[in-house]
Design a protein around this motif. Sequence first.
Motif, mmCIF file in Angstrom:
data_model
loop_
_atom_site.group_PDB
_atom_site.id
_atom_site.type_symbol
_atom_site.label_atom_id
_atom_site.label_comp_id
_atom_site.label_asym_id
_atom_site.label_seq_id
_atom_site.Cartn_x
_atom_site.Cartn_y
_atom_site.Cartn_z
ATOM 1 N N SER A 1 4.740 9.233 4.002
ATOM 2 C CA SER A 1 4.673 7.802 4.305
ATOM 3 C C SER A 1 6.047 7.143 4.182
ATOM 4 O O SER A 1 6.414 6.273 4.991
ATOM 5 C CB SER A 1 3.682 7.100 3.369
ATOM 6 O OG SER A 1 2.366 7.550 3.613
ATOM 7 N N VAL A 2 6.790 7.549 3.169
ATOM 8 C CA VAL A 2 8.145 7.009 3.007
ATOM 9 C C VAL A 2 9.008 7.397 4.209
ATOM 10 O O VAL A 2 9.753 6.567 4.756
ATOM 11 C CB VAL A 2 8.786 7.513 1.702
ATOM 12 C CG1 VAL A 2 10.274 7.133 1.643
ATOM 13 C CG2 VAL A 2 8.054 6.941 0.497
ATOM 14 N N ALA A 3 8.913 8.649 4.629
ATOM 15 C CA ALA A 3 9.673 9.097 5.798
ATOM 16 C C ALA A 3 9.295 8.277 7.027
ATOM 17 O O ALA A 3 10.149 7.925 7.855
ATOM 18 C CB ALA A 3 9.435 10.576 6.054
ATOM 19 N N GLY A 4 8.020 7.963 7.134
ATOM 20 C CA GLY A 4 7.566 7.142 8.251
ATOM 21 C C GLY A 4 8.143 5.733 8.193
ATOM 22 O O GLY A 4 8.500 5.160 9.234
ATOM 23 N N GLU A 5 8.238 5.169 6.996
ATOM 24 C CA GLU A 5 8.815 3.835 6.841
ATOM 25 C C GLU A 5 10.300 3.840 7.202
ATOM 26 O O GLU A 5 10.791 2.923 7.886
ATOM 27 C CB GLU A 5 8.631 3.346 5.401
ATOM 28 C CG GLU A 5 9.324 2.022 5.085
ATOM 29 C CD GLU A 5 8.790 0.846 5.890
ATOM 30 O OE1 GLU A 5 9.541 -0.127 6.084
ATOM 31 O OE2 GLU A 5 7.620 0.902 6.340
ATOM 32 N N ILE A 6 11.014 4.868 6.762
ATOM 33 C CA ILE A 6 12.433 4.985 7.122
ATOM 34 C C ILE A 6 12.582 5.074 8.636
ATOM 35 O O ILE A 6 13.423 4.392 9.246
ATOM 36 C CB ILE A 6 13.054 6.229 6.445
ATOM 37 C CG1 ILE A 6 13.039 6.072 4.921
ATOM 38 C CG2 ILE A 6 14.477 6.463 6.948
ATOM 39 C CD1 ILE A 6 13.332 7.352 4.173
#
Length: 380
Positions: free
Chosen positions: A282-287
């Motif tokens: 999810s963090v990678a998606g936000e980045i």
Amino acid sequence: MTALDLSPDALAKVTAEIAATAAEYDRTGDLPWAGIEVAHRAGLLTATVGTRYGGPGAGPRDTARILTAIGEGDASVGLLAANSLNTHAAQAAFGTWPVAAYEDLLRRSQEGPALVNAIRAEPELGAPARGGLPKTTAVRNGDGWLLNGRKAYATGGTGLAYHVVWAVEPETQRVGHLIVPGDLPGITWIPTWDHLGLRASNTHDVVYQDVQLPADAFCEIPRQSDGSYRDPAAAAGPGSFGHPALYVGVARAARSAFAAYARERVPAALGKPIAQTERIQSVAGEIDLQIVQAETLLHGALLRLEAGDTSILPELSAIKVAIGRSVIAAAQTAVAALGNPGLSRHQPLERHLRDALCIRVHPPQEDAVLLAAGRRVLGV
């Protein structure tokens, strides 16, 4: 001029070669000549030289792609490249340089990297976009000019082949730029640069003491119709997106560093790479969302300008601010998610965050943009 190859594979190769030395230059603060040489060999430092001068005549979108690729490798190299590309693009559009001086710059660019930058800020005045006139003076001296003054934040330092120096003629209060070869007598560099980010950019102070220049070295900046002087950098224009483009590259570098760490990190309690957890995914998606947003704003604005859509002109400064917010958000998100490893100098993420934060210093700055936009919206 070197033939340009702007294919994704060619630009990715440039990014990788420049990135190989970025961390070391960040630590030493030396001019990143290895990365500059890579960009030069690929013909990227002269990509915007006009076709009438025998150059490729790269437009704003190709320039943005070039600077994103260089910035992804090393933000300091990206800044040095952006300043040079901006100068060549302005010369292609307006042709204000003395003929002999520009021919000399092009000759030097054939022999090796020939960096050039607009030298504008001053220790007392600060950024010219905030208003005011320079203390740096250009005084008539026989058939030429004498340049005197001290400038701050002069990116490129002793590596500059040419300076484009913002100055005033005291007698007439004419404001303009002087085209100054970097190797003239009377130029002294003061090593003041010790910054959080862009540490290899050599953005030092410089003193000009009785620097003798020819009569055609002065290029006047026209005043407004009411006779007032308004600095060109006070609002973003069609040629203002080189700097944001390089920072989009920094955000992309942060994304890559985050992904590499996440694939390699296997905590004992987890028994698998953290990249396989939904939290990190999810963090990678936000980045990625922040980078997609920044790139879409960047290239969307340039496409509209390319299509002749003048309605976007009042929005360009706000678009620059929005790109900056997305770039910083991408880097901050990556660092925050990894905790201590994200802040360790053993990992590249902290360097990318430091470099990303520097997007805020480029004019027009956020507070001025929001004030101007608010007044436009409210009609006051």
